[in-house]
Design a protein around this motif. Structure first.
Motif, mmCIF file in Angstrom:
data_model
loop_
_atom_site.group_PDB
_atom_site.id
_atom_site.type_symbol
_atom_site.label_atom_id
_atom_site.label_comp_id
_atom_site.label_asym_id
_atom_site.label_seq_id
_atom_site.Cartn_x
_atom_site.Cartn_y
_atom_site.Cartn_z
ATOM 1 N N ALA A 373 -1.686 8.871 -83.695
ATOM 2 C CA ALA A 373 -2.104 10.270 -83.485
ATOM 3 C C ALA A 373 -2.616 10.460 -82.058
ATOM 4 O O ALA A 373 -2.358 11.496 -81.422
ATOM 5 C CB ALA A 373 -3.184 10.645 -84.489
ATOM 6 N N LYS A 374 -3.324 9.446 -81.530
ATOM 7 C CA LYS A 374 -3.837 9.527 -80.155
ATOM 8 C C LYS A 374 -2.687 9.526 -79.148
ATOM 9 O O LYS A 374 -2.684 10.307 -78.189
ATOM 10 C CB LYS A 374 -4.787 8.348 -79.878
ATOM 11 N N THR A 375 -1.696 8.661 -79.404
ATOM 12 C CA THR A 375 -0.516 8.606 -78.529
ATOM 13 C C THR A 375 0.199 9.952 -78.514
ATOM 14 O O THR A 375 0.596 10.455 -77.453
ATOM 15 C CB THR A 375 0.457 7.512 -79.020
ATOM 16 N N VAL A 399 -5.512 12.729 -65.015
ATOM 17 C CA VAL A 399 -6.852 13.229 -65.366
ATOM 18 C C VAL A 399 -6.728 14.462 -66.261
ATOM 19 O O VAL A 399 -7.425 14.592 -67.272
ATOM 20 C CB VAL A 399 -7.665 13.564 -64.083
ATOM 21 N N ARG A 400 -5.820 15.374 -65.882
ATOM 22 C CA ARG A 400 -5.624 16.596 -66.685
ATOM 23 C C ARG A 400 -5.118 16.260 -68.097
ATOM 24 O O ARG A 400 -5.583 16.811 -69.088
ATOM 25 C CB ARG A 400 -4.599 17.497 -65.987
ATOM 26 N N ILE A 401 -4.181 15.329 -68.185
ATOM 27 C CA ILE A 401 -3.622 14.929 -69.481
ATOM 28 C C ILE A 401 -4.698 14.283 -70.353
ATOM 29 O O ILE A 401 -4.801 14.574 -71.547
ATOM 30 C CB ILE A 401 -2.427 13.965 -69.279
ATOM 31 N N ALA A 402 -5.508 13.409 -69.737
ATOM 32 C CA ALA A 402 -6.582 12.735 -70.485
ATOM 33 C C ALA A 402 -7.598 13.752 -71.007
ATOM 34 O O ALA A 402 -8.015 13.685 -72.174
ATOM 35 C CB ALA A 402 -7.270 11.701 -69.597
ATOM 36 N N VAL A 412 -3.911 6.899 -70.877
ATOM 37 C CA VAL A 412 -2.684 7.504 -70.347
ATOM 38 C C VAL A 412 -1.896 6.463 -69.570
ATOM 39 O O VAL A 412 -0.671 6.333 -69.741
ATOM 40 C CB VAL A 412 -3.002 8.722 -69.445
ATOM 41 N N ASN A 413 -2.605 5.670 -68.744
ATOM 42 C CA ASN A 413 -1.937 4.614 -67.968
ATOM 43 C C ASN A 413 -1.264 3.594 -68.887
ATOM 44 O O ASN A 413 -0.136 3.162 -68.639
ATOM 45 C CB ASN A 413 -2.960 3.895 -67.076
ATOM 46 N N GLN A 414 -1.970 3.216 -69.949
ATOM 47 C CA GLN A 414 -1.427 2.230 -70.887
ATOM 48 C C GLN A 414 -0.165 2.748 -71.564
ATOM 49 O O GLN A 414 0.833 2.027 -71.682
ATOM 50 C CB GLN A 414 -2.486 1.880 -71.950
ATOM 51 N N LEU A 415 -0.182 4.015 -71.988
ATOM 52 C CA LEU A 415 0.990 4.608 -72.629
ATOM 53 C C LEU A 415 2.174 4.617 -71.677
ATOM 54 O O LEU A 415 3.279 4.204 -72.034
ATOM 55 C CB LEU A 415 0.667 6.029 -73.091
ATOM 56 N N LEU A 416 1.958 5.076 -70.436
ATOM 57 C CA LEU A 416 3.052 5.166 -69.463
ATOM 58 C C LEU A 416 3.618 3.791 -69.131
ATOM 59 O O LEU A 416 4.832 3.614 -69.023
ATOM 60 C CB LEU A 416 2.556 5.859 -68.188
#
Length: 499
Positions: A373-375, A399-402, A412-416
């Motif tokens: 759900a977080k992803t 930053v905006r996405i987070a 966000v970095n980990q997902l990308l």
């Protein structure tokens, strides 16, 4: 639902695993455990006695085949008898004859008749029928309003019942209205009570005389166990039922109702409710349920869910995008939604032969669901341009996405990072396989897969719809297990070097 029963039966078969041959003594011992397991699952005691006696007789009279262990031989006998106990084969609705056909839904108050009526209407519409819903429970205005709301959600015609109308008048007028609207099947949601009484039965008999339904389905709450069987038997004697709908089969009930109801009433279970969503009603397949109980999975139901979720053409198009490394976060989000619509990861694992027990080894599956759900929240916080081209996501965008997803920039970095790794890996895999997606298996060809010894050849499940690499993304079951296995392997190597 059958978890405790599955665990107990697995223990029985493990104890037989070390036996060289079947004897009356070890079969007697095994049947004692099977009897206890079924009684603990709230199965009718007479049904249990007949079942164990039959299994014992057949197991003793069966010669153990070459290359088959005694445990496997007993499992085969138990599987066959379970299928027979559950009804033998799935029973379709018999709606031939008058037009429109009529289905009468009966049962006690709170059993789930109204919701089941909506679910059944949706299921029949998928089968190219034109359903018409009729609220006939005038004693509960909320039930009338509920069915009307469900009909609106599903865009299915519904009779405008009023609480001050007589049920017999509602049914008579509804049948005329359904005929004018050219509907092919009418579903009557009748009144219930907290317990069986004569006025209720008389009302149902009157409705049956007017509507002349082809199917009278008794709706039972599977959580009530043997009570559901007793009430079903009473309804059958009073008005006659042609089938049973078991609701709340996704709950933690022990499964006694499902295993007893056919033997006690003679009426087969035709449908089961597997969740709260209107789409979560399944046709009851005795052989598949037996497979689940014995821990052999349920490949056919999983395939049906996959086929209803993803089309072969869509899968082929996705494969081409992956091969060219053009698989983007928008595609990934779509596939995540499709996977979630198939059910929880725990329920999917239980349908794959041999993986039923892995859910426990992975730990609390709800934690994985939260991670997913977080992803999804992170991807939803991106613009369409960012989802289609993740490379443009710079620090300020991160930053905006987070902030938009209520997560951290590290998330966000980990997902990308992991998405990029997965995309490269899947592109390489597909190029090695000439970019072809495996064809969706033909359901008719898989008829024997759910039976003992027919589990082979399903290694390509992970490739359906291009979902094979999802295990490497945040929250996907398997990611933690993989890293833990690698750490253990590295640790073992270091120990060997020291020696």
């Amino acid at each position: 639902m059958f978890e405790s029963l599955t665990d107990r039966l697995s223990g029985v078969f493990r104890s037989l695993g070390g036996r060289v041959q079947l004897t009356e003594e070890n079969i007697q011992e095994a049947m004692r455990e099977v009897r206890l397991a079924l009684l603990e699952a709230d199965v009718n005691f007479k049904v249990v006695k007949d079942f164990t006696d039959t299994v014992k007789e057949k197991a003793l009279g069966t010669l153990v085949m070459k290359g088959v262990s005694p445990a496997q031989q007993v499992i085969k006998v138990v599987n066959d008898e379970l299928v027979h106990l559950l009804g033998g084969e799935s029973t379709e609705l018999k709606l031939q004859g008058q037009q429109p056909a009529v289905i009468l839904m009966a049962g006690l108050q709170g059993s789930g008749k109204t919701t089941s009526s909506g679910k059944l209407a949706l299921l029949l519409r998928k089968q190219k029928m034109k359903p018409y819903l009729v609220p006939a429970d005038v004693y509960r205005p909320a039930a009338i309003e509920q069915l009307r709301t469900l009909a609106k959600q599903l865009d299915i015609p519904c009779f405008d019942s009023k609480a001050d109308m007589k049920p017999a008048d509602i049914v008579q007028n509804a049948l005329m209205d359904a005929k004018e609207k050219q509907c092919t099947v009418v579903i009557l949601d009748t009144a219930g009570r907290l317990h069986i009484d004569e006025p209720l039965m008389q009302e149902l008999r009157t409705i049956k005389d007017i509507a002349k339904p082809q199917e009278t389905l008794f709706v039972a709450d599977a959580m009530t166990g043997q009570d559901a069987v007793t009430v079903a038997d009473a309804f059958n004697q009073q008005i006659g039922i042609t089938g049973v709908v078991l609701t709340k089969m996704d709950g933690d009930a022990r499964g006694g109702a499902a295993l007893s109801i056919k033997a006690v009433t003679g009426a087969p279970v035709k449908f089961v409710g597997m969740g709260e969503k209107l789409s979560e009603m399944e046709v009851f397949h005795p052989d598949r349920i037996a497979g689940r109980i014995l821990g052999m999975g349920d490949v056919l139901t999983l395939l049906e869910k996959a086929q209803s979720t993803i089309e072969q053409e869509e899968a082929e198009a996705l494969a081409k995008k992956m091969q060219k490394a053009k698989f983007d976060l928008e595609d990934f989000r779509t596939q995540m939604k499709r996977m979630r619509s198939m059910g929880s990861f725990e329920s999917i694992l239980k349908m794959i032969p041999g993986l039923g027990g892995i859910a426990k080894q992975l730990g609390e599956m709800k934690g994985h669901e939260k991670e997913i759900a977080k992803t999804e929240a992170i991807i939803n916080s991106m613009t369409m341009k960012e989802r289609r081209n993740p490379d443009i996501i710079n620090p300020s965008r991160k930053v905006r996405i987070a902030n938009g997803s209520g997560t951290k920039v590290q998330d966000v970095n980990q997902l990308l990072r992991q998405f990029d790794q997965m995309r490269k890996m899947m592109s390489g895999m597909l190029k090695g396989g000439k970019g072809k997606m495996p064809p969706m298996p033909n359901m008719n060809q898989l008829g024997g897969m759910n039976r003992l010894g027919g589990m082979g050849g399903f290694g390509g499940l992970g490739n359906m719809g291009g979902l094979g690499g999802l295990g490497s993304l945040p929250g996907m079951p398997g990611s933690r297990g993989t890293s833990a296995t690698k750490k253990k392997r590295d640790k073992d190597k270091k120990k060997k070097k020291k020696r």
